[in-house]
Design an enzyme around this catalytic site. Structure first.
Site: not given
Length: 1092
Positions: A255, A307, A346, A749, A768, A770, A772
């Site tokens: 890497d 990548g 890619t 990430h 999220l 809860e 709606g």
């Protein structure tokens, strides 16, 4: 690349070096398994003089004191005795069990409880936070609730007054001065060395001196190119409970040497389920799905490749995973999931070729370990990639199920775990690469009801407040980032990305290209050629950014392809031009301190930044950034050539393309999509874009793909609570698998790492839901939920479906069509000796590394390049001997003479060498081929040596290879003597040489210098080599003589001598050569003057 924890000993070493005298120097002795105590005490003599010491493990273990992992107040003998029961032993902390193998010993600092303090510095988007508490130690409790905090905004430094007033009000008055100086100096080190987290507990001040007792720290690995000289050698240990394996180190090394991203973390070597996933976001989603479906205990690894790695890099990556996978058998067999989203750039076929090579290499082990393979992938050239994978399935002897973009990304996980039936092979859409095939059509789904001309309103909406700052700042972001008239500048010589954007513009029916210029500071101003539909156009490229901006004042977007080392400077320069409203930064791994400074500057100048670490974004029908959306086959199938009704925002670039596909399959398509970037501090946040979408009447529903780490998703929670966002929201945060792991895992990430319970994906999804938002049970159900919300909006009349309109066709690039196998063309050249196209140079099919491993030498290389064969060792040695004996024969021969004259005339090496080589012919050096032909013809026709000599005399022809100006029977040429001894000793047979030696007996009987010279010897001996080594037929041997292979030996050998003469003349500084008059006979025609 991310913030990574370092050893406590390394952190203290750095503080010793850069903290000046604000604290006492740390004395630390490191103890590992197999420690040599005599050597350790020699290097740290204080171990023998200090009566009280402290010993503790240095392995990223929290709360060591409460775990009984600190021994304090013992002498060296006591420390050694304590270590006997700990060093190299397994220890369980929570769900993690690991080996204690790295300890530190330090002097014990005697002090009182009220002399302990707590200090912590950590970074976030808009500031660095300094926490201080006047009571430190293991019983400090809830630091967040107790400690006082000082926020240091990005780009500023704390003052002595702010530290004293905001942090030290409860510290003893007598200690405040020294503590103030210490914290100021500590913050400077923190900032200069790119730390991202530093906690000292306790910090002790006793008798007026400050001591750092326990330290925990993280550092920004991305800043290595800035701080390498300051850091020195920096090692990042794995979390406790997970050993650093050599395979992980190998992939990390790959890497580091690659522009691609290659990550591997082994979670459970005995696990049944192994993954080989393309893309940082996709890798997390696959891990999530495996865990959601009950496979957490059997998940063996986490990793990703992305990548655009090369075929060789993918091969090495796949080979490493397969080697781990086939170490221990599993009663139920093993599962290999080769997955990924829809790639943007890619080449899927290229990466799959590397994976196929590895699978073929491990074929027998895969069969032995009862491995089942499931493949799902899409992107550029995916059709070819899936084809070669299916062909492999027919021959490998291992079950392989292969799927493309028509199958939901994680469906193969359900199939692999037996939760879903394996469907029959789906019918593929009739699109390919860059255009619709004859008879093909776009998927027959509807589009939204609105005009083609997009709203170009420039009104703004408040961005998310900087809630973490004492001074909250409210910035403005443009509602409409891109329109059908957007014009962009590209920083970097990214030819493929520019052509991709221009093809997209054309298929969107734009009147002119969106790319107006390029900036590349490493060349002068020039123009680059691109295609605009069927015709070619020129795009200017500038060396200087100011020149570019002056000549293109209507450009308002800059797409920055600069590397992580130069992206910061080029972006700062860009923000000096007010015309630029939006900047996309593609590079991954920009140091976090620099990124935060960019965010600050962009907020001040009201510039929208997308990225870093992003593929960009897309506004269907209007504009796309760089490689976003991939090839045109994906753009067509995802309906990105015209706007839909759904707007999305994600972190992952690869997953943004997958969202394009999911939304296209389940709705009328995408209105706008942005990948904000995977680094910890993206230039814009989720809410910057969500608020734009909310205020745009053309957007009917929102999709958020969040992830573990950070708290940005909670801003959407608040916005939904406050009804600031009231459009339907479908949200899913990836990284739910993190809770299943017994030790911390850094996902693909840099920002995907939870530092608190609230930052977990599970907590965000719950919050999220809860308020709606529509939240699926897993990513597997995301498409279904999007379809349900969309159909409800259609039913309510909020979205009015419209018939599809076919987009313009774009001609396919010739090179891409050839790669896909759609066309063929006769090659202009053919070669059979060398191939430089792959990862490794090949000579006649032999990798260059093997040539060195096997010590083939120059002779071996020539056997490959000249004869396309590996000749026996004695043959390659003979070739090398021929080169050695023909290398030079003094300065008087014509070739060397010409070379010397040219060199002295001031000519360059190539000219001088060429001058010498041009003299080679029948009279000088070119007798090898002629001698070989003459002697072999005579021998093959049955002429006895005497008849051969007489026949040549009758014809009036010289026998090539016979005769020498100086050497004779009595003064033999030692070159010939050496070669003759070698040939007679090592060749299986030498009939032609024997024949030539008989001829020599006849010719020398007439004149002693009519010997077989070196040209003749090499000529006849090489014919013997070709005929008797077993590598050539008689016809092939004759062909090599006819085409000049033997003279090539002389040319190559003598070139070495000519070069030597050239260098010799230059070294001796010889002047222009003029031939002396007295060595020239001037013979003028008699009577010429009288006649005239």
């Amino acid at each position: 690349m991310s913030a990574k924890a370092i050893y406590e000993s390394k952190g203290k070493e750095l503080l010793n070096k850069f903290l000046n005298d604000e604290a006492m120097k740390n004395r630390v002795a490191e103890v590992t398994e197999g420690v040599n105590w005599d050597k350790l005490t020699q290097e740290n003599p204080w171990l023998l003089t200090e009566s009280k010491l402290v010993v503790k493990p240095d392995q990223l273990i929290k709360r060591r004191g409460k775990l009984g992992l600190i021994k304090a107040g013992a002498d060296l003998a006591g420390c050694r005795e304590w270590l006997n029961g700990k060093l190299g032993k397994d220890f369980k902390i929570g769900a993690s069990t690991g080996k204690l193998k790295h300890f530190v010993i330090e002097p014990f600092v005697a002090h009182q409880q009220n002399e302990e303090f707590y200090v912590c510095i950590f970074s976030h988007r808009y500031a660095d936070s300094i926490l201080f508490h006047h009571e430190g130690g293991i019983d400090i409790g809830d630091v967040d609730a107790k400690a006082v905090k000082l926020e240091v905004p990005v780009g500023s430094d704390p003052t002595a007054d702010s530290i004293k007033s905001q942090l030290l009000s409860k510290a003893p008055a007598g200690a405040q001065g020294a503590l103030t100086k210490f914290i100021l100096s500590l913050y400077k080190v923190y900032k200069d060395l790119h730390f991202t987290y530093m906690e000292i507990n306790p910090l002790v001040m006793t008798e007026g001196k400050i001591y750092i007792l326990d330290l925990a720290a993280k550092i920004d690995q991305c800043a290595e190119f800035l701080c390498k000289s300051k850091w020195g050698e920096l090692e990042f240990p794995p979390p406790f409970g997970r050993d650093a394996l050599p395979e992980e180190a190998y992939i990390a090394d790959l890497d580091a040497k690659s522009g691609a991203s290659l990550k591997l973390t082994v979670l459970n070597r005995k696990g049944r389920i192994w993954t080989m996933v393309a893309g940082g976001g996709a890798s997390v989603i696959y891990a999530d799905t495996i865990c959601d479906l009950g496979g957490a205990s059997e998940l063996a690894n986490y990793g990703e490749y992305s990548g655009a790695p090369s075929e060789q890099q993918t091969y090495e990556y796949a080979k490493t995973i397969l080697s781990l996978m086939t170490q221990e058998k599993h009663a139920e067999g093993k599962i290999l999931i080769i997955g990924g989203g829809i790639a943007n750039f890619t080449n899927v076929a290229m990466t799959f070729k590397g994976i196929v090579r590895a699978l073929l290499e491990f074929q027998q082990k895969l069969i032995e370990f009862d491995v089942k393979i499931y493949v799902r992938r899409a992107g550029p050239n995916y059709q070819e990639g899936l084809r070669i994978m299916r062909e492999l399935g027919d021959n490998l002897g291992v079950p392989i199920q292969v799927f493309g973009p028509e199958t939901h990304m994680t469906a193969i996980v359900s199939m692999a775990l037996g939760k879903r039936d394996i469907p029959p092979m789906p019918k593929r859409l009739q699109t390919t690469a860059n255009f619709l095939l004859p008879g093909g059509a776009s998927p027959t789904t509807s589009r939204r009801g609105s005009s083609n001309e997009l709203n170009q309103s420039t009104s703004s909406t408040a961005s998310a407040q900087l809630e973490t700052l004492a001074n909250q700042v409210e910035g403005n972001k443009d509602k409409m980032l891109f329109t059908k008239g957007t014009k962009a500048v590209i920083w970097g010589m990214q030819m493929r990305a520019v052509q991709s954007m221009m093809d997209y513009d054309y298929v969107c029916s734009r009147k002119e290209p969106s790319v107006v210029a390029m900036i590349y500071p490493f060349t002068g101003d020039h123009k680059q050629k691109f295609y605009w539909g069927h015709k070619e156009v020129l795009i200017p490229a500038y060396k200087n950014m100011a020149d570019c901006m002056k000549k293109h004042p209507d450009a308002d977007v800059l797409i920055n392809f600069a590397s992580l080392r130069s992206a910061y400077e080029s972006t700062v320069e860009t923000m000096n031009f007010p015309q630029i409203r939006t900047i996309a930064i593609i590079a991954e791994g920009i140091p976090e301190n620099l990124t935060r400074q960019l965010v600050k500057t962009a907020d001040e100048k009201k510039v929208t930044i997308i990225g870093p670490a992003t593929v960009g974004g897309v506004k269907p029908g209007s504009f796309k950034i760089g490689n976003t959306g991939g090839m045109l086959d994906n753009i067509l199938s995802s309906k990105l050539y015209r706007p839909g009704s759904v707007a999305y925002v994600s972190r992952s670039g690869g997953m943004s393309n997958e969202l394009n596909n999911i939304i296209a399959l389940n709705t009328n398509g995408v209105y706008e999509g942005v990948a904000i970037g995977g680094d910890r501090y993206p230039g814009t946040t989720f809410m910057d874009h969500i608020l734009r979408y909310q205020d745009n009447p053309e957007v009917k529903m929102l999709v958020l793909l969040g992830e573990v780490g950070g708290v940005e998703e909670y801003r959407l929670v608040n916005a939904l609570k406050e009804n600031r966002v009231n459009k339907p929201v479908i949200a899913w945060c990836i990284g739910t698998c993190a809770k299943m792991f017994t030790s911390e895992v850094q996902f693909g990430h840099a920002g995907a790492c939870a530092n608190a319970e609230s930052e977990t994906a599970e907590a965000k999804n719950k919050a999220l839901k809860e308020v709606g938002a529509s939240v699926p049970r897993s990513f597997d159900e995301l498409g279904t939920l999007i379809r349900e919300v969309y159909e409800k909006l259609v039913e309510e009349g909020a979205i009015v479906p419209q018939p599809e309109e076919a987009p313009p066709t774009v001609p396919m690039d010739y090179n891409w069509a050839r790669e896909l196998g759609l066309i063929r063309k006769p090659a202009s050249f053919m070669t059979s000796i060398c191939d430089e196209r792959g990862h490794e140079l090949l000579y006649a099919g032999i990798p260059i590394t093997d040539i060195f491993k096997e010590d083939m030498g120059i002779g071996g290389v020539l056997s490959l390049l000249w004869f396309q064969r590996r000749l026996p060792k004695y043959a390659t040695k003979f070739i090398e001997m021929c080169l050695m004996v023909t290398a030079d024969h003094g300065p008087a021969v014509s070739g060397a003479h010409n070379t010397i004259v040219c060199a002295r005339a001031g000519k360059d090496l190539i000219s001088s060498l060429t001058s010498g080589l041009l003299t080679i012919g029948d009279r000088f050096g070119g007798a090898l081929d002629a001698a070989a032909r003459q002697f072999s013809d005579a021998y093959d026709t049955g002429l006895i040596p005497m008849d051969f000599v007489n026949d040549m005399r009758k014809k009036g022809q010289l026998i090539m290879g016979i005769g020498h100006r100086v050497k004779s029977l009595n003064n033999p040429d030692m070159r010939v003597v050496i070669l003759k001894e070698y040939v007679q000793k090592n060749f299986p047979a030498s009939p032609l040489l024997n024949y030539a030696l008989e001829v020599e007996k006849i010719t020398t009987s007439k004149k002693p210098n009519l010997i077989l010279n070196v040209d003749g010897f090499i000529g006849v001996s090489f014919v013997d080599l070709l005929r008797t080594c077993g590598c050539f037929t008689r016809e092939e041997s004759q062909e090599y003589v006819e085409i000049g292979a033997l003279n090539a030996l002389f040319v190559l050998g003598r070139s070495m001598g000519f070069i030597g003469h050239y260098l010799d003349q230059k070294r001796l500084k010889q002047g222009l050569y003029r031939h002396p008059w007295d060595d020239i006979s001037y013979i003028m025609p008699e009577g010429m003057n009288e006649t005239q």
